[in-house]
Design an enzyme around this catalytic site. Sequence first.
Site, mmCIF file in Angstrom:
data_model
loop_
_atom_site.group_PDB
_atom_site.id
_atom_site.type_symbol
_atom_site.label_atom_id
_atom_site.label_comp_id
_atom_site.label_asym_id
_atom_site.label_seq_id
_atom_site.Cartn_x
_atom_site.Cartn_y
_atom_site.Cartn_z
ATOM 1 N N ASP A 33 30.851 33.763 60.153
ATOM 2 C CA ASP A 33 30.100 34.502 61.172
ATOM 3 C C ASP A 33 29.981 35.962 60.748
ATOM 4 O O ASP A 33 30.932 36.519 60.191
ATOM 5 C CB ASP A 33 30.815 34.402 62.534
ATOM 6 C CG ASP A 33 29.850 34.576 63.693
ATOM 7 O OD1 ASP A 33 29.267 35.677 63.812
ATOM 8 O OD2 ASP A 33 29.659 33.633 64.471
ATOM 9 N N LEU A 75 25.079 26.639 63.051
ATOM 10 C CA LEU A 75 24.768 27.234 64.360
ATOM 11 C C LEU A 75 24.404 28.709 64.259
ATOM 12 O O LEU A 75 24.049 29.331 65.262
ATOM 13 C CB LEU A 75 25.975 27.081 65.307
ATOM 14 C CG LEU A 75 26.016 25.814 66.161
ATOM 15 C CD1 LEU A 75 26.076 24.555 65.309
ATOM 16 C CD2 LEU A 75 27.214 25.846 67.100
ATOM 17 N N TYR A 147 12.009 33.706 66.491
ATOM 18 C CA TYR A 147 12.991 32.642 66.737
ATOM 19 C C TYR A 147 12.332 31.270 66.608
ATOM 20 O O TYR A 147 12.805 30.410 65.861
ATOM 21 C CB TYR A 147 13.569 32.844 68.139
ATOM 22 C CG TYR A 147 14.651 31.876 68.538
ATOM 23 C CD1 TYR A 147 15.909 31.917 67.937
ATOM 24 C CD2 TYR A 147 14.435 30.943 69.560
ATOM 25 C CE1 TYR A 147 16.918 31.040 68.334
ATOM 26 C CE2 TYR A 147 15.442 30.073 69.963
ATOM 27 C CZ TYR A 147 16.676 30.122 69.351
ATOM 28 O OH TYR A 147 17.673 29.261 69.756
ATOM 29 N N LYS A 151 13.086 28.587 63.615
ATOM 30 C CA LYS A 151 13.707 27.291 63.891
ATOM 31 C C LYS A 151 12.796 26.146 63.464
ATOM 32 O O LYS A 151 13.264 25.091 63.047
ATOM 33 C CB LYS A 151 14.032 27.178 65.387
ATOM 34 C CG LYS A 151 15.169 28.096 65.834
ATOM 35 C CD LYS A 151 16.522 27.572 65.394
ATOM 36 C CE LYS A 151 17.660 28.391 65.972
ATOM 37 N NZ LYS A 151 18.983 27.912 65.545
HETATM 38 P P1 NAD Z 1 25.394 33.049 70.009
HETATM 39 O O1 NAD Z 1 24.541 34.233 69.754
HETATM 40 O O2 NAD Z 1 26.511 33.166 70.974
HETATM 41 O O3 NAD Z 1 25.986 32.480 68.644
HETATM 42 C C1 NAD Z 1 25.351 32.593 67.411
HETATM 43 C C2 NAD Z 1 26.383 33.004 66.379
HETATM 44 O O4 NAD Z 1 25.750 33.105 65.092
HETATM 45 C C3 NAD Z 1 27.005 34.370 66.661
HETATM 46 O O5 NAD Z 1 28.407 34.301 66.564
HETATM 47 C C4 NAD Z 1 26.419 35.270 65.589
HETATM 48 O O6 NAD Z 1 27.236 36.354 65.267
HETATM 49 C C5 NAD Z 1 26.236 34.279 64.454
HETATM 50 N N1 NAD Z 1 25.238 34.705 63.459
HETATM 51 C C6 NAD Z 1 23.983 35.151 63.668
HETATM 52 N N2 NAD Z 1 23.373 35.440 62.497
HETATM 53 C C7 NAD Z 1 24.274 35.156 61.526
HETATM 54 C C8 NAD Z 1 24.254 35.253 60.113
HETATM 55 N N3 NAD Z 1 23.184 35.689 59.453
HETATM 56 N N4 NAD Z 1 25.368 34.886 59.428
HETATM 57 C C9 NAD Z 1 26.465 34.434 60.069
HETATM 58 N N5 NAD Z 1 26.543 34.330 61.405
HETATM 59 C C10 NAD Z 1 25.464 34.685 62.131
HETATM 60 O O7 NAD Z 1 24.397 31.889 70.462
HETATM 61 P P2 NAD Z 1 24.679 30.417 71.003
HETATM 62 O O8 NAD Z 1 24.088 30.322 72.346
HETATM 63 O O9 NAD Z 1 26.105 30.052 70.805
HETATM 64 O O10 NAD Z 1 23.767 29.570 70.016
HETATM 65 C C11 NAD Z 1 24.313 28.884 68.894
HETATM 66 C C12 NAD Z 1 23.208 28.099 68.186
HETATM 67 O O11 NAD Z 1 22.621 27.153 69.085
HETATM 68 C C13 NAD Z 1 22.067 28.998 67.691
HETATM 69 O O12 NAD Z 1 21.626 28.511 66.432
HETATM 70 C C14 NAD Z 1 20.995 28.790 68.727
HETATM 71 O O13 NAD Z 1 19.707 28.982 68.189
HETATM 72 C C15 NAD Z 1 21.219 27.347 69.149
HETATM 73 N N6 NAD Z 1 20.724 27.113 70.524
HETATM 74 C C16 NAD Z 1 21.400 27.614 71.602
HETATM 75 C C17 NAD Z 1 20.888 27.404 72.877
HETATM 76 C C18 NAD Z 1 21.611 27.897 74.111
HETATM 77 O O14 NAD Z 1 21.121 27.680 75.209
HETATM 78 N N7 NAD Z 1 22.738 28.538 74.027
HETATM 79 C C19 NAD Z 1 19.691 26.709 73.045
HETATM 80 C C20 NAD Z 1 19.020 26.257 71.911
HETATM 81 C C21 NAD Z 1 19.550 26.446 70.656
#
Ligand code: NAD
Length: 321
Positions: A33, A75, A147, A151
């Site tokens: 991360d 993720l 975004y 994706k």
């Molecule tokens: P979040 O922002 O809490 O978690 C994302 C994590 O990725 C963070 O810890 C961030 O620091 C890390 N990150 C970002 N860019 C990075 C990089 N270049 N290198 C290393 N780490 C990196 O978001 P979340 O809600 O936990 O989402 C997690 C995943 O699920 C994401 O890929 C998101 O697109 C997908 N998602 C989430 C939702 C939702 O409702 N929460 C819905 C659809 C998709």
Amino acid sequence: MAERILVTGGAGFIGSHLCESLAKKGYEIVALDNFATGKRSNLRKIPVKLIKHDITKPFAKKLARLGKFDFVFNLASPASPVDYQKLSIPTLLVGSLGMKNSLDFAKANSARLLQASTSEVYGDPLIHPQTEGYWGNVNPIGPRSCYDEAKRYAESLCMAYAREGTPVVLARIFNTYGPRMRLDDGRVVPNLVGQALRNEPLTVYGDGSQTRSFCYVSDLVEGLEKLMFSSLQGDVFNVGNPEEHSILEFAQLVKQLTGASSEITYLPLPQDDPKRRKPDISKIKAALGWEPKVKLEDGMKETIAWFKKEVRKNKKKEALQ
Ligand code: NAD
Ligand code: UDP
């Protein structure tokens, strides 16, 4: 020997719950991360090897000394519209370069990879509920495109690797909520709950008739694990809760559950905000028997309890300043 799992974005909201659940099952977990939107403290007390790394830079050499990996959950990506619009270029890069690095790593390890995709690939959908066969309605140059298109590109790259033999499965995640969301991430759940707990007006964008379907994080994590530990590959599955609510109804539920006397204030609807969203989950249900179990009221009670502690912490910090 325990199987080894890489979780990119492991210090984020969903990533930390996934790591916690996998650790309980006895897997050896490594999380990468860069803390763009996640926090080290999300993994406190969870037995995970956490390495600070931006996955847009290759990481195979860095992880080589740890041995062979069996599974990769990808993720890493900002996920909240406020976060990804602030971090638009990093978001595009993590969906392209980061995705490629994760796929190359999985391929070199002969590991299965699960990509955390999103309902945003459907954009502002013209069919309802959304099935995996729908190709979407995305504005490629709008403010959400960094975004949505990242994706979509990531899905395409995954499928190209899958066609060449890398075992990849795509999970299109719909709105997920729960403890460890950041109070200031700008999404509707933290915004409205934070406002209610501070007795501030609840900000509803537009007239609140737009809909979302909220999935509690433990259900989502179970769905992701079921997909990863199946033999399904080269395929895509919606993962979410099909119970649909208007945002106005949701604001009223927040008021009721927090007991807040806050008014509702109406602000302009952001550009390209999807009007309706609800997953059709028949595909994952038929393949794996997965469906969400946690009722919105129950999940929201847990979430409100988490945000209460966060609001208290913030008040203490402010008092010390
Ligand atoms: P979040 O922002 O809490 O978690 C994302 C994590 O990725 C963070 O810890 C961030 O620091 C890390 N990150 C970002 N860019 C990075 C990089 N270049 N290198 C290393 N780490 C990196 O978001 P979340 O809600 O936990 O989402 C997690 C995943 O699920 C994401 O890929 C998101 O697109 C997908 N998602 C989430 C939702 C939702 O409702 N929460 C819905 C659809 C998709
Ligand atoms: N929203 C709202 N008030 C807020 C934050 C968001 O009315 O304070 C609305 C937003 O316009 C959208 C829905 O709630 O229609 C869900 O927004 P969120 O940012 O949580 O995620 P999205 O599903 O749009 O990615």
